[in-house]
Design a protein around this motif. Sequence first.
Motif, mmCIF file in Angstrom:
data_model
loop_
_atom_site.group_PDB
_atom_site.id
_atom_site.type_symbol
_atom_site.label_atom_id
_atom_site.label_comp_id
_atom_site.label_asym_id
_atom_site.label_seq_id
_atom_site.Cartn_x
_atom_site.Cartn_y
_atom_site.Cartn_z
ATOM 1 N N LYS A 162 16.230 13.490 -91.993
ATOM 2 C CA LYS A 162 16.147 14.609 -91.655
ATOM 3 C C LYS A 162 17.856 14.875 -92.733
ATOM 4 C CE LYS A 162 14.652 16.028 -87.218
ATOM 5 N NZ LYS A 162 13.972 16.949 -86.382
ATOM 6 N N VAL A 163 17.696 16.339 -93.563
ATOM 7 C CA VAL A 163 18.328 16.126 -94.740
ATOM 8 C C VAL A 163 19.098 18.044 -94.487
ATOM 9 C CG1 VAL A 163 19.898 16.309 -96.788
ATOM 10 C CG2 VAL A 163 18.454 14.370 -95.957
ATOM 11 N N VAL A 192 16.210 15.497 -104.186
ATOM 12 C CA VAL A 192 16.100 14.672 -102.085
ATOM 13 C C VAL A 192 14.577 14.108 -102.367
ATOM 14 C CG1 VAL A 192 17.085 15.125 -99.825
ATOM 15 C CG2 VAL A 192 18.154 15.834 -101.606
ATOM 16 N N ILE A 193 14.074 15.243 -102.525
ATOM 17 C CA ILE A 193 12.372 14.752 -102.572
ATOM 18 C C ILE A 193 12.317 13.631 -102.859
ATOM 19 C CG2 ILE A 193 10.670 15.990 -103.467
ATOM 20 C CD1 ILE A 193 11.031 18.696 -101.409
ATOM 21 N N GLU A 194 12.737 13.690 -104.182
ATOM 22 C CA GLU A 194 12.441 12.584 -105.501
ATOM 23 C C GLU A 194 12.483 11.629 -104.884
ATOM 24 O OE1 GLU A 194 13.733 13.873 -109.753
ATOM 25 O OE2 GLU A 194 12.466 15.200 -109.309
ATOM 26 N N ILE A 195 14.102 11.381 -104.510
ATOM 27 C CA ILE A 195 14.558 9.957 -104.537
ATOM 28 C C ILE A 195 14.193 9.445 -102.643
ATOM 29 C CG2 ILE A 195 17.069 8.945 -103.574
ATOM 30 C CD1 ILE A 195 18.651 11.267 -105.254
ATOM 31 N N LEU A 196 13.528 10.653 -101.797
ATOM 32 C CA LEU A 196 13.630 10.691 -100.381
ATOM 33 C C LEU A 196 12.241 11.156 -99.946
ATOM 34 C CD1 LEU A 196 16.958 10.841 -98.456
ATOM 35 C CD2 LEU A 196 15.352 8.841 -99.293
ATOM 36 N N PRO A 197 11.297 10.656 -100.582
ATOM 37 C CA PRO A 197 10.067 10.987 -100.387
ATOM 38 C C PRO A 197 9.242 11.239 -98.631
ATOM 39 C CG PRO A 197 9.121 8.998 -101.672
ATOM 40 C CD PRO A 197 10.808 9.134 -101.366
ATOM 41 N N GLU A 198 9.960 10.656 -98.225
ATOM 42 C CA GLU A 198 9.769 11.011 -96.940
ATOM 43 C C GLU A 198 11.114 11.920 -96.170
ATOM 44 O OE1 GLU A 198 13.415 8.055 -96.813
ATOM 45 O OE2 GLU A 198 10.863 8.338 -98.217
ATOM 46 N N VAL A 199 11.213 12.767 -96.891
ATOM 47 C CA VAL A 199 12.601 13.214 -96.129
ATOM 48 C C VAL A 199 12.192 14.378 -95.286
ATOM 49 C CG1 VAL A 199 12.676 14.653 -98.004
ATOM 50 C CG2 VAL A 199 14.776 14.064 -96.987
ATOM 51 N N LEU A 241 15.541 20.702 -93.934
ATOM 52 C CA LEU A 241 16.022 21.549 -93.386
ATOM 53 C C LEU A 241 16.068 23.150 -93.802
ATOM 54 C CD1 LEU A 241 18.123 19.231 -90.560
ATOM 55 C CD2 LEU A 241 16.136 20.375 -90.476
ATOM 56 N N PRO A 242 16.181 23.868 -93.187
ATOM 57 C CA PRO A 242 16.326 25.080 -94.119
ATOM 58 C C PRO A 242 17.958 25.464 -94.840
ATOM 59 C CG PRO A 242 15.533 25.810 -91.958
ATOM 60 C CD PRO A 242 15.765 24.164 -91.559
ATOM 61 N N VAL A 243 18.275 25.745 -96.061
ATOM 62 C CA VAL A 243 19.221 25.808 -97.203
ATOM 63 C C VAL A 243 19.988 26.976 -96.348
ATOM 64 C CG1 VAL A 243 20.109 26.491 -98.927
ATOM 65 C CG2 VAL A 243 17.816 24.611 -98.942
ATOM 66 N N ASP A 269 20.022 13.874 -89.970
ATOM 67 C CA ASP A 269 21.016 12.408 -90.208
ATOM 68 C C ASP A 269 22.082 12.406 -91.619
ATOM 69 O OD1 ASP A 269 19.400 11.204 -88.542
ATOM 70 O OD2 ASP A 269 17.724 11.869 -89.577
ATOM 71 N N LEU A 270 22.132 13.906 -92.665
ATOM 72 C CA LEU A 270 22.876 13.998 -93.382
ATOM 73 C C LEU A 270 22.746 15.536 -94.078
ATOM 74 C CD1 LEU A 270 24.142 12.553 -95.878
ATOM 75 C CD2 LEU A 270 22.307 12.543 -96.993
ATOM 76 N N ILE A 271 24.536 15.220 -94.146
ATOM 77 C CA ILE A 271 24.542 16.894 -95.034
ATOM 78 C C ILE A 271 24.757 16.832 -96.702
ATOM 79 C CG2 ILE A 271 25.809 18.811 -94.829
ATOM 80 C CD1 ILE A 271 25.910 18.265 -92.044
ATOM 81 N N LEU A 272 24.428 17.480 -96.932
ATOM 82 C CA LEU A 272 24.393 17.799 -98.138
ATOM 83 C C LEU A 272 25.724 19.016 -98.861
ATOM 84 C CD1 LEU A 272 21.789 16.651 -100.176
ATOM 85 C CD2 LEU A 272 23.948 15.175 -99.803
#
Length: 248
Positions: free
Chosen positions: A2-3, A20-27, A30-32, A50-53
């Motif tokens: 979950k990002v 992010v979707i390109e790098i982690l297709p299974e990601v 969450l809502p921006v 799991d990770l915050i940008l």
Amino acid sequence: MKVLIIEDEPAAARRLKKLVIEILPEVELLPVLESIAESVAFLDQQPAPDLILLDIHLADGASFEIFQHVTVKIPVIFTTAYDQYAIDAFQVNAIDYLLKPIKREALAKAINKFKGQQVAPSIDYQKLAQQLEIRSEARFLIRLGQQIKLLDVKDIAYAYTEDRITFFMTNNGRRYPVDYSLEKLEELLPEDRFFRINRQFIVGLSAIEEMVTYSKGRVKLTLQPAAEQDTIVSTERSPVFKKWLNAY
């Protein structure tokens, strides 16, 4: 995985989501979120991602303010347009960062770094903010049921206690309960603008409408907005209060 993306620029948020979707297709994205208040409310109530940008500057202030109100123990990748000085600060604090405009290779490297970590790094976000010389007007988190509001110091007229509850009175006459004692607020409120006059009140300089001498060397204040209780500077605080007035 979950990002969570916290970014107030729609174009930057869209690009981050795409990468992010390109790098982690299974990601699971969450809502921006776009603001400090929104982020605090989300992180306070929802299961942690799991990770915050996280963009450093949001519409309502520096994003480091989020960490004053909620504890974040998961990896954070900051996005920034800062120069080399700031980059050095990030490296010292072992945080990953992305320079805008964000490149796919840089994001992939940062995500892989965090995927390989067993435990999120222990970071002093406030120290980092100081190193980056980020200065923002102090604010307080106000909880109103399920709602969360950020109150700027410049909007506070005074603070007081009533029935063992601490309140802020704003310049426009709104009253808000706060999760701090007056003792703690003495530390947090800027001393050039606020003064503890007695056990019940901390008054803002701009809220003082009138001052008159009172018995036993005390000073009686008239505040705006008006206070329901008498606002009298205690005997022991009166000499210090007069010095404070002269100083500021």
